[in-house]
Design an enzyme around this catalytic site. Sequence first.
Site, PDB file in Angstrom:
ATOM      1  N   ASP A   8      10.281  -4.042   5.243  1.00  0.00           N
ATOM      2  CA  ASP A   8      11.709  -3.958   5.554  1.00  0.00           C
ATOM      3  C   ASP A   8      11.971  -2.525   6.006  1.00  0.00           C
ATOM      4  O   ASP A   8      11.019  -1.774   6.279  1.00  0.00           O
ATOM      5  CB  ASP A   8      12.564  -4.382   4.341  1.00  0.00           C
ATOM      6  N   HIS A   9      13.235  -2.133   6.078  1.00  0.00           N
ATOM      7  CA  HIS A   9      13.559  -0.767   6.521  1.00  0.00           C
ATOM      8  C   HIS A   9      12.940   0.282   5.599  1.00  0.00           C
ATOM      9  O   HIS A   9      12.456   1.310   6.059  1.00  0.00           O
ATOM     10  CB  HIS A   9      15.085  -0.587   6.569  1.00  0.00           C
ATOM     11  N   CYS A  66       7.769  -2.689   0.987  1.00  0.00           N
ATOM     12  CA  CYS A  66       9.217  -2.540   0.866  1.00  0.00           C
ATOM     13  C   CYS A  66       9.452  -1.330  -0.035  1.00  0.00           C
ATOM     14  O   CYS A  66       8.560  -0.500  -0.192  1.00  0.00           O
ATOM     15  CB  CYS A  66       9.885  -3.826   0.359  1.00  0.00           C
ATOM     16  N   THR A  68       9.871  -1.105  -3.321  1.00  0.00           N
ATOM     17  CA  THR A  68       9.073  -1.162  -4.553  1.00  0.00           C
ATOM     18  C   THR A  68       7.781  -1.952  -4.418  1.00  0.00           C
ATOM     19  O   THR A  68       6.924  -1.888  -5.299  1.00  0.00           O
ATOM     20  CB  THR A  68       9.889  -1.862  -5.659  1.00  0.00           C
ATOM     21  N   HIS A  99     -11.627  -8.842  -8.612  1.00  0.00           N
ATOM     22  CA  HIS A  99     -11.389  -9.887  -9.605  1.00  0.00           C
ATOM     23  C   HIS A  99     -10.437 -10.983  -9.122  1.00  0.00           C
ATOM     24  O   HIS A  99     -10.534 -12.119  -9.563  1.00  0.00           O
ATOM     25  CB  HIS A  99     -10.808  -9.276 -10.886  1.00  0.00           C
ATOM     26  N   HIS A 135     -14.802 -14.676 -12.250  1.00  0.00           N
ATOM     27  CA  HIS A 135     -13.598 -14.378 -11.462  1.00  0.00           C
ATOM     28  C   HIS A 135     -13.342 -15.460 -10.420  1.00  0.00           C
ATOM     29  O   HIS A 135     -12.196 -15.781 -10.114  1.00  0.00           O
ATOM     30  CB  HIS A 135     -13.696 -12.989 -10.841  1.00  0.00           C
TER      31      HIS A 135
HETATM   32  C1  RB5 Z   1      15.787  -2.216  -0.329  1.00  0.00           C
HETATM   33  O1  RB5 Z   1      16.803  -1.376  -0.705  1.00  0.00           O
HETATM   34  C2  RB5 Z   1      14.949  -2.629  -1.535  1.00  0.00           C
HETATM   35  O2  RB5 Z   1      15.681  -3.419  -2.394  1.00  0.00           O
HETATM   36  C3  RB5 Z   1      13.692  -3.332  -1.073  1.00  0.00           C
HETATM   37  O3  RB5 Z   1      13.002  -2.498  -0.198  1.00  0.00           O
HETATM   38  C4  RB5 Z   1      12.685  -3.726  -2.155  1.00  0.00           C
HETATM   39  O4  RB5 Z   1      12.411  -2.641  -2.977  1.00  0.00           O
HETATM   40  C5  RB5 Z   1      12.977  -4.966  -2.905  1.00  0.00           C
HETATM   41  O5  RB5 Z   1      12.153  -5.472  -3.683  1.00  0.00           O
END
Ligand code: RB5
Length: 151
Positions: A8-9, A66, A68, A99, A135
Amino acid sequence: MRIAFGSDHAGYELKRTLMDYLAASGHECFDLGADTAETASSYVPYSLKVAEGVAGGLYDRGVLICGTGLGISMTANKVRGIRAAVCTNEFMARMARQHNDANILALGARVIGRGLALGIADTFFCTEFETGGRHQDRVDEILAAEARHMK
Ligand code: RB5
């Protein structure tokens, strides 16, 4: 290896960095979007594009990024045949391959720095799955669970 990339961004800049890095090591890299860091976008369509491409055999592996690594990997893991692993260190990247036979590497651009991300990618793309042992049995169990729950 043919590697599909999606973000994503929030993951856009790290995605482009990793694409350049892995292309320089001889991999074929494909950017399936998003195309900018400037406009907020949902990770869902890009995750599905990459996951469906890997599951369908169009690409050997995928990289999803993304903020996280969480939303984008959760989405990918809804696609049959996908084992997307969020890795925050090289040990996790090695285990994800050895694994779990992970076929998609997921990263959080707001969690790890550039240097660590490159090290994780190196490890992920240089490590083979340990076939034929316990595994393999466990991955087969995952596949059986998938067959039962994903109609
Ligand atoms: C975007 O702000 C954020 O929510 C997304 O990149 C991600 O971390 C979601 O899981």
